[in-house]
Design an enzyme around this catalytic site. Structure first.
Site, PDB file in Angstrom:
ATOM      1  N   LYS A 116       0.813  -1.221   0.000  1.00 39.30           N
ATOM      2  CA  LYS A 116       0.000   0.000   0.000  1.00 39.30           C
ATOM      3  C   LYS A 116       0.851   1.278   0.000  1.00 39.30           C
ATOM      4  CE  LYS A 116      -4.057  -2.169   1.862  1.00 39.30           C
ATOM      5  NZ  LYS A 116      -5.091  -2.260   2.873  1.00 39.30           N
ATOM      6  N   GLU A 200      -2.861   7.012   7.868  1.00 39.18           N
ATOM      7  CA  GLU A 200      -3.838   7.611   6.957  1.00 39.18           C
ATOM      8  C   GLU A 200      -4.812   8.426   7.776  1.00 39.18           C
ATOM      9  OE1 GLU A 200      -6.271   5.011   4.517  1.00 39.18           O
ATOM     10  OE2 GLU A 200      -4.561   4.532   3.250  1.00 39.18           O
ATOM     11  N   HIS A 235     -14.264  -4.010   8.905  1.00 37.65           N
ATOM     12  CA  HIS A 235     -13.624  -3.591   7.655  1.00 37.65           C
ATOM     13  C   HIS A 235     -13.745  -4.628   6.553  1.00 37.65           C
ATOM     14  CE1 HIS A 235     -12.205  -0.342  10.069  1.00 37.65           C
ATOM     15  NE2 HIS A 235     -11.425  -1.123  10.795  1.00 37.65           N
ATOM     16  N   ARG A 292      -7.044  -8.462  -8.991  1.00 34.17           N
ATOM     17  CA  ARG A 292      -7.659  -9.772  -9.198  1.00 34.17           C
ATOM     18  C   ARG A 292      -9.156  -9.608  -9.406  1.00 34.17           C
ATOM     19  NH1 ARG A 292     -10.218  -9.773  -4.152  1.00 34.17           N
ATOM     20  NH2 ARG A 292      -8.955  -8.783  -2.568  1.00 34.17           N
TER      21      ARG A 292
HETATM   22  P1  ADP Z   1     -11.357  -6.906  -0.415  1.00 35.55           P
HETATM   23  O1  ADP Z   1     -12.086  -7.004   0.878  1.00 35.55           O
HETATM   24  O2  ADP Z   1      -9.906  -6.568  -0.258  1.00 35.55           O
HETATM   25  O3  ADP Z   1     -12.019  -6.033  -1.413  1.00 35.55           O
HETATM   26  P2  ADP Z   1     -12.556  -9.328  -1.348  1.00 35.55           P
HETATM   27  O4  ADP Z   1     -13.713  -8.977  -0.572  1.00 35.55           O
HETATM   28  O5  ADP Z   1     -12.680  -9.539  -2.817  1.00 35.55           O
HETATM   29  O6  ADP Z   1     -11.382  -8.305  -1.101  1.00 35.55           O
HETATM   30  O7  ADP Z   1     -11.846 -10.580  -0.651  1.00 35.55           O
HETATM   31  C1  ADP Z   1     -11.364 -11.699  -1.292  1.00 35.55           C
HETATM   32  C2  ADP Z   1     -10.930 -12.751  -0.311  1.00 35.55           C
HETATM   33  O8  ADP Z   1      -9.526 -12.716  -0.165  1.00 35.55           O
HETATM   34  C3  ADP Z   1     -11.508 -12.603   1.068  1.00 35.55           C
HETATM   35  O9  ADP Z   1     -11.809 -13.882   1.551  1.00 35.55           O
HETATM   36  C4  ADP Z   1     -10.394 -11.950   1.863  1.00 35.55           C
HETATM   37  O10 ADP Z   1     -10.463 -12.317   3.217  1.00 35.55           O
HETATM   38  C5  ADP Z   1      -9.167 -12.536   1.189  1.00 35.55           C
HETATM   39  N1  ADP Z   1      -8.015 -11.643   1.146  1.00 35.55           N
HETATM   40  C6  ADP Z   1      -7.902 -10.476   0.503  1.00 35.55           C
HETATM   41  N2  ADP Z   1      -6.676  -9.981   0.629  1.00 35.55           N
HETATM   42  C7  ADP Z   1      -5.974 -10.869   1.379  1.00 35.55           C
HETATM   43  C8  ADP Z   1      -4.622 -10.946   1.861  1.00 35.55           C
HETATM   44  N3  ADP Z   1      -3.725 -10.024   1.570  1.00 35.55           N
HETATM   45  N4  ADP Z   1      -4.279 -11.990   2.615  1.00 35.55           N
HETATM   46  C9  ADP Z   1      -5.163 -12.947   2.911  1.00 35.55           C
HETATM   47  N5  ADP Z   1      -6.433 -12.943   2.469  1.00 35.55           N
HETATM   48  C10 ADP Z   1      -6.834 -11.922   1.723  1.00 35.55           C
HETATM   49  P1  ADP Z   2      -8.039  -4.148   2.981  1.00 38.28           P
HETATM   50  O1  ADP Z   2      -6.790  -4.297   2.163  1.00 38.28           O
HETATM   51  O2  ADP Z   2      -7.985  -4.902   4.251  1.00 38.28           O
HETATM   52  O3  ADP Z   2      -9.266  -4.359   2.153  1.00 38.28           O
HETATM   53  P2  ADP Z   2      -8.562  -1.277   2.803  1.00 38.28           P
HETATM   54  O4  ADP Z   2      -7.473  -0.273   2.768  1.00 38.28           O
HETATM   55  O5  ADP Z   2      -9.251  -1.579   1.522  1.00 38.28           O
HETATM   56  O6  ADP Z   2      -8.005  -2.617   3.444  1.00 38.28           O
HETATM   57  O7  ADP Z   2      -9.639  -0.840   3.890  1.00 38.28           O
HETATM   58  C1  ADP Z   2     -10.694  -1.681   4.288  1.00 38.28           C
HETATM   59  C2  ADP Z   2     -11.810  -0.862   4.916  1.00 38.28           C
HETATM   60  O8  ADP Z   2     -11.341  -0.145   6.074  1.00 38.28           O
HETATM   61  C3  ADP Z   2     -12.395   0.205   4.026  1.00 38.28           C
HETATM   62  O9  ADP Z   2     -13.376  -0.302   3.153  1.00 38.28           O
HETATM   63  C4  ADP Z   2     -12.970   1.175   5.043  1.00 38.28           C
HETATM   64  O10 ADP Z   2     -14.189   0.723   5.562  1.00 38.28           O
HETATM   65  C5  ADP Z   2     -11.949   1.139   6.158  1.00 38.28           C
HETATM   66  N1  ADP Z   2     -10.927   2.184   5.963  1.00 38.28           N
HETATM   67  C6  ADP Z   2      -9.665   2.002   5.501  1.00 38.28           C
HETATM   68  N2  ADP Z   2      -8.990   3.158   5.455  1.00 38.28           N
HETATM   69  C7  ADP Z   2      -9.822   4.120   5.892  1.00 38.28           C
HETATM   70  C8  ADP Z   2      -9.710   5.542   6.084  1.00 38.28           C
HETATM   71  N3  ADP Z   2      -8.583   6.197   5.823  1.00 38.28           N
HETATM   72  N4  ADP Z   2     -10.788   6.212   6.550  1.00 38.28           N
HETATM   73  C9  ADP Z   2     -11.941   5.559   6.833  1.00 38.28           C
HETATM   74  N5  ADP Z   2     -12.108   4.240   6.680  1.00 38.28           N
HETATM   75  C10 ADP Z   2     -11.069   3.506   6.219  1.00 38.28           C
END
Ligand code: ADP
Ligand code: ADP
Ligand code: MG
Length: 502
Positions: A116, A200, A235, A292
């Site tokens: 990230k 952030e 989240h 993906r």
């Molecule tokens: P996101 O929440 O990031 O948008 P998805 O909802 O499409 O992704 O999640 C896809 C699946 O992959 C979920 O079961 C999530 O828990 C898993 N997943 C996503 N990123 C990772 C990671 N870096 N390591 C392990 N599992 C992950």
């Molecule tokens: P992951 O890789 O686990 O999917 P993300 O960066 O996509 O992580 O964040 C997952 C969720 O966490 C977001 O959809 C949001 O709900 C919350 N979130 C992440 N960053 C922020 C932020 N800067 N401010 C508010 N909510 C956040």
């Protein structure tokens, strides 16, 4: 031309990919672990190969085994689905080296977007709005505190390697900073083997809005509009819909352009998702890119009328994108509910076990992406998501009505599931009005979840449970030893006190 695809995944997504393979006349190959011997994806595929013990790090995550099967069966491509090896740059490279097409982007795009901090730097350079915060990992806690004082609370401490909602801490007060940094760090190290964390700004009243993109290997990149994924728990997404009730056509156009810019900045090809976080003021910021196919991709398919897996395969074949941005539009409204084998009334405890009876809803505008069946035993080793229910309607109202009815008609017995919880979401006034942000579940806890018990109530409930169990035993042995009235009194008390929640 790709003629045989190995699907390096399991569950609903493996079957989803195989369906498109069959439509395209492409042979599909399943791989499976011990626990998945009787899984539906194994039966659905044209060929299936055992790759090892149940834990995913001994089967689905072992690159050598997957490559070995691909070579043995003569697969010319590998589709990784989501999770597992889908965002693994080494795996993408390895496929290339072995002369097997990886259905996904190259390792450069995965590496740049998978980290990230690196992604943030690249997006800033590309002119994409990014959440205010640091572009270097935190090395010095004191400096981090100073920085946070400067940009102001609340902030998020986030793992650079984060995914699946892990390695993230919200900080509301200065005294929490150090613990949040250390907590996020150790969680990230455990989950991803990398403890880099950064800061952030926390976006108030956040809405998670993401854009689906498609890009071919010749520099053509398009977007397929947004998905609203703000119904979240810890989240992680629970319900997704498109179009977003919050969006205006002006902001949609602008965000779509930024999403395309983001993908182009890393020479992306394949299907991908640019995630943004947006405030009530419709100001939006790049959050991350998922390189993906995403869990919630079917809602885009429903509304835009495009099979994203077919597009992925065509791109992997080296074809030009057949879709043109100006010809794409959103028709109607789609909603997806993720169905989990877990108990919402008991703090979402996973509920693996044998499904006694399974029958999914059918009908106009209903799509069911699943893999379980009556008599199937859900293994404990993998994600507890068992299926996705997707509905399409002419309007948002129609889609909600259809989803309510579909959930009502969805029957799974033998294990606990989130179906009733999702039905309650569909009936929550804020959801129905389309006025919600990522705090939705928390804000509507009273409506969605059973009341939380205090410590004394817990002790009281434990005593009541023990007593009811005792009475139940008595009841079985001889009913006259206790009066029926007495038993019912206690049972009522137990119900009122929500004994089942213990
Ligand atoms: P996101 O929440 O990031 O948008 P998805 O909802 O499409 O992704 O999640 C896809 C699946 O992959 C979920 O079961 C999530 O828990 C898993 N997943 C996503 N990123 C990772 C990671 N870096 N390591 C392990 N599992 C992950
Ligand atoms: P992951 O890789 O686990 O999917 P993300 O960066 O996509 O992580 O964040 C997952 C969720 O966490 C977001 O959809 C949001 O709900 C919350 N979130 C992440 N960053 C922020 C932020 N800067 N401010 C508010 N909510 C956040
Ligand atoms: Mg994300």
């Amino acid at each position: 031309m790709i003629q045989k695809i190995l699907i390096a995944n399991r569950g609903e997504i493996a079957i989803r990919v195989m369906r498109t393979c069959r439509e395209m006349g492409i042979k599909s190959v399943a791989v499976y672990s011990d626990a998945d011997r009787s899984s539906m994806h194994v039966r659905y595929a044209d060929e299936a190969y055992h790759i090892g013990p149940s834990p995913s790090n001994e089967s689905y995550l072992v690159v050598d085994k997957i490559i070995e099967v691909a070579k043995k069966c003569g697969a010319d491509a590998i589709h990784p689905g989501y999770g597992f090896l889908s965002e693994n740059a080494t795996f993408s490279d390895r496929c290339k080296k072995e002369g097997i097409e990886f259905i996904g982007p190259d390792s450069h795009a995965i590496n740049t977007m998978g980290d990230k901090i690196t992604a943030r730097k690249n997006m800033i350079a590309a002119g994409v709005p990014v959440v205010p915060g640091t572009t270097e990992p935190i090395l010095d806690e004191k400096k981090a505190i100073k920085y946070i004082q400067k940009i102001g609370l609340p902030v998020m401490i986030k793992a650079s390697a984060g995914g699946g909602g892990k390695g993230m801490r919200l900080v509301k007060e200065e005294k929490e900073i150090i613990n949040a940094i250390r907590g996020a760090r150790s969680e990230a190290l455990n989950a991803f083997g990398n403890d880099a964390v950064y800061i952030e700004k926390y976006i108030d009243s956040p809405h998670h809005i993401e854009f689906q993109i498609l890009a071919d290997k010749h520099g053509n990149t398009i977007h397929l509009f947004e998905r609203e994924c703000s119904v979240q728990r810890r989240h992680q997404k629970v319900v997704e819909e498109t179009p977003s009730p919050l969006m205006t056509s002006k902001v949609r156009d602008e965000m779509g352009k930024h999403a395309v810019m983001a993908a182009k900045a890393v020479n992306y090809y394949g299907a991908g998702t640019i995630e943004f976080i947006m405030g009530d003021d419709l100001k939006y910021y790049f959050l991350e890119m998922n390189t993906r196919l995403q869990v919630e991709h079917p809602i885009t398919e429903s509304v835009v009328g495009v099979d994203l897996v077919r597009q992925q395969i065509n791109i992997a074949n080296g074809f030009d994108l057949s879709l043109k941005q100006e010809n794409l539009s959103q028709k109607g409204h789609a909603i997806e509910c993720r169905i989990y084998a877990e108990d919402p009334n008991n703090n979402f405890m996973p509920s693996p076990g044998v499904i006694e009876h399974f029958s999914e809803p059918l009908g106009l505008g209903i799509r069911h992406d699943g893999y379980v069946y009556s008599g199937y035993e859900i293994p404990i080793f993998y994600d507890p998501m068992i299926s996705k229910l997707i509905v399409w309607g002419e309007t948002r109202e129609e889609a909600i009505d259809r989803m309510r009815s579909a959930l009502f008609n969805y029957k799974i017995t033998g294990i606990k599931t989130s179906i009733k919880f999702l039905e309650r979401i569909m009936n929550t006034p804020d959801f129905v009005k389309g006025k919600y942000n990522t705090h939705f579940i928390q804000d509507n806890e009273d409506f969605l979840l059973p009341p939380k018990a205090s410590k004394t109530e817990c002790i009281e409930m434990a005593m009541v449970t023990a007593f009811i169990n005792y009475l139940d035993k008595l009841e079985k042995i001889s009913l006259h030893s206790t009066s029926e009235k007495g038993i019912n009194l206690w049972k009522d008390y137990g119900r009122k006190k929500n004994v089942s929640r213990l």
